[in-house]
Write a protein that holds these residues in place. Sequence first.
Motif, short mmCIF file in Angstrom:
data_model
loop_
_atom_site.label_atom_id
_atom_site.label_comp_id
_atom_site.label_asym_id
_atom_site.label_seq_id
_atom_site.Cartn_x
_atom_site.Cartn_y
_atom_site.Cartn_z
N SER A 243 7.29 38.63 -73.22
CA SER A 243 7.11 38.66 -71.77
C SER A 243 6.51 40.00 -71.36
O SER A 243 6.80 41.03 -71.97
CB SER A 243 8.45 38.46 -71.06
N ALA A 244 5.68 39.96 -70.32
CA ALA A 244 5.07 41.18 -69.80
C ALA A 244 5.89 41.68 -68.62
O ALA A 244 6.82 41.02 -68.15
CB ALA A 244 3.63 40.90 -69.37
N GLU A 245 5.53 42.86 -68.13
CA GLU A 245 6.15 43.35 -66.91
C GLU A 245 5.86 42.37 -65.78
O GLU A 245 4.81 41.72 -65.76
CB GLU A 245 5.60 44.74 -66.56
N ALA A 246 6.80 42.27 -64.87
CA ALA A 246 6.72 41.25 -63.83
C ALA A 246 5.42 41.36 -63.02
O ALA A 246 5.08 42.42 -62.50
CB ALA A 246 7.91 41.36 -62.90
N ILE A 247 4.68 40.28 -62.99
CA ILE A 247 3.56 40.12 -62.06
C ILE A 247 3.77 38.77 -61.37
O ILE A 247 4.57 37.96 -61.81
CB ILE A 247 2.19 40.16 -62.78
N HIS A 248 3.06 38.56 -60.30
CA HIS A 248 3.27 37.34 -59.55
C HIS A 248 2.58 36.16 -60.24
O HIS A 248 1.43 36.27 -60.66
CB HIS A 248 2.75 37.50 -58.12
N PRO A 249 3.26 35.03 -60.36
CA PRO A 249 2.69 33.89 -61.07
C PRO A 249 1.58 33.22 -60.28
O PRO A 249 1.54 33.26 -59.05
CB PRO A 249 3.88 32.95 -61.24
N LEU A 250 0.67 32.59 -61.02
CA LEU A 250 -0.30 31.70 -60.41
C LEU A 250 0.32 30.32 -60.29
O LEU A 250 1.08 29.88 -61.16
CB LEU A 250 -1.57 31.63 -61.26
N VAL A 251 -0.03 29.62 -59.22
CA VAL A 251 0.55 28.31 -58.94
C VAL A 251 -0.56 27.33 -58.61
O VAL A 251 -1.49 27.66 -57.86
CB VAL A 251 1.56 28.39 -57.76
N ASN A 252 -0.46 26.15 -59.17
CA ASN A 252 -1.37 25.06 -58.82
C ASN A 252 -0.76 24.29 -57.65
O ASN A 252 0.32 23.72 -57.76
CB ASN A 252 -1.55 24.13 -60.03
N PHE A 253 -1.46 24.29 -56.52
CA PHE A 253 -0.96 23.58 -55.34
C PHE A 253 -2.14 23.00 -54.57
O PHE A 253 -3.12 23.70 -54.30
CB PHE A 253 -0.15 24.51 -54.43
N ASN A 254 -2.05 21.72 -54.26
CA ASN A 254 -3.07 21.02 -53.47
C ASN A 254 -4.46 21.17 -54.10
O ASN A 254 -5.46 21.35 -53.41
CB ASN A 254 -3.08 21.53 -52.03
N GLY A 255 -4.49 21.11 -55.43
CA GLY A 255 -5.76 21.12 -56.14
C GLY A 255 -6.40 22.48 -56.29
O GLY A 255 -7.56 22.58 -56.71
N GLY A 256 -5.68 23.56 -55.99
CA GLY A 256 -6.25 24.90 -56.11
C GLY A 256 -5.26 25.89 -56.69
O GLY A 256 -4.06 25.63 -56.78
N VAL A 257 -5.79 27.04 -57.11
CA VAL A 257 -4.96 28.11 -57.66
C VAL A 257 -4.45 28.97 -56.51
O VAL A 257 -5.23 29.48 -55.70
CB VAL A 257 -5.76 28.98 -58.65
N ARG A 258 -3.14 29.11 -56.42
CA ARG A 258 -2.52 29.87 -55.33
C ARG A 258 -1.68 31.01 -55.90
O ARG A 258 -1.41 31.08 -57.09
CB ARG A 258 -1.60 28.95 -54.49
N HIS A 259 -1.24 31.88 -54.97
CA HIS A 259 -0.37 32.99 -55.34
C HIS A 259 0.93 32.88 -54.56
O HIS A 259 0.91 32.55 -53.37
CB HIS A 259 -1.02 34.34 -55.02
N LEU A 260 2.02 33.16 -55.22
CA LEU A 260 3.28 33.24 -54.49
C LEU A 260 3.30 34.54 -53.70
O LEU A 260 2.78 35.57 -54.15
CB LEU A 260 4.47 33.22 -55.45
N PRO A 261 3.89 34.54 -52.51
CA PRO A 261 3.99 35.79 -51.75
C PRO A 261 4.85 36.80 -52.50
O PRO A 261 5.67 36.44 -53.34
CB PRO A 261 4.65 35.36 -50.44
N GLU A 262 4.64 38.08 -52.17
CA GLU A 262 5.37 39.13 -52.87
C GLU A 262 6.87 38.97 -52.70
O GLU A 262 7.65 39.23 -53.60
CB GLU A 262 4.93 40.50 -52.35
N ARG A 263 7.28 38.52 -51.52
CA ARG A 263 8.70 38.31 -51.29
C ARG A 263 8.89 36.96 -50.63
O ARG A 263 8.29 36.68 -49.58
CB ARG A 263 9.26 39.41 -50.39
N LEU A 264 9.68 36.11 -51.26
CA LEU A 264 9.94 34.79 -50.70
C LEU A 264 11.05 34.88 -49.68
O LEU A 264 12.04 35.59 -49.87
CB LEU A 264 10.33 33.81 -51.81
N SER A 265 10.90 34.15 -48.58
CA SER A 265 11.95 34.13 -47.56
C SER A 265 13.19 33.44 -48.10
O SER A 265 13.11 32.49 -48.87
CB SER A 265 11.45 33.38 -46.32
N ALA A 266 14.35 33.93 -47.66
CA ALA A 266 15.61 33.33 -48.12
C ALA A 266 15.80 31.96 -47.50
O ALA A 266 15.33 31.70 -46.41
CB ALA A 266 16.77 34.24 -47.74
#
Length: 266
Positions: A243-266
């Motif tokens: 495993s590498a140092e934490a970076i934000h994952p890439l996500v497949n959503f609605n047919g495109g490559v997306r990024h998760l926000p730096e901080r997810l709302s609770a």
Amino acid sequence: MRVYLTNAGVVTLLEPANFRGLDVLIDPQAPDQIERAISRIGKREGEGHVRLSPSVLRFLSPHAGEAEWEENFDKMIAYATKAGWVDDSNMVRAHITFAEPQPSITPDVFKAAMRALPAGIAAITTGQGDGRAAFIVSSLVSISAEPPLVGFFANRTVSALPTILAENKFAANVLGTGQEDVVQTMCSAPQGPARFSNGTWLEGKNGLPVLDGALATLECDIISSTTVGTHQFIVGHIRHSSSAEAIHPLVNFNGGVRHLPERLSA
């Protein structure tokens, strides 16, 4: 006891503890698909029956090896033998039952629904040198920690699939922010070394191509490959992981490559 030949290519055993009857339930499907499915479990006898080996039934049963199940199973086979339903090859005759058609959604409706499901992105790699192959999946799934298993689905038309199955091993490289070019290249470049032209690729401990800086790399030996509908479900036993140092994952959503926000709302 009922052997179920699904139209997805999966063979299962329904009611494995019901020893009062034995038949083969077949989903609606093309005649050639039916014949291929029957050949996996036994041989056809006329229009209405299939000859099954008891060893196939044991293989399909989740209770095989349990003393009570084995005792009742042996009694069922003995009864079938006495009734003349077991031939000289010890194959037992089972009646064919054709399932009624059930409602199903269209491929377009299915794809629209699945586009609403966010999923992580991974590069599946295998081979060495000019024999390397790779493709992108958003179907990597955790299966078990003991033993450590992961799996993924690959359309049977994927160009990398023959190499993956021939090598009998793969690496799953979980991708994160900054590795979008890896996704683009693997989705557009010809199969082979050209797909590794973006990113820094190293040789892993199992001799597989692994991406330097990936969120995680999982080097696996293939332990099963199962046809499910249009896809192949491949399960790997993880032999090495990093495993590498934490970076934000890439996500497949609605047919495109997306990024998760730096901080997810609770």
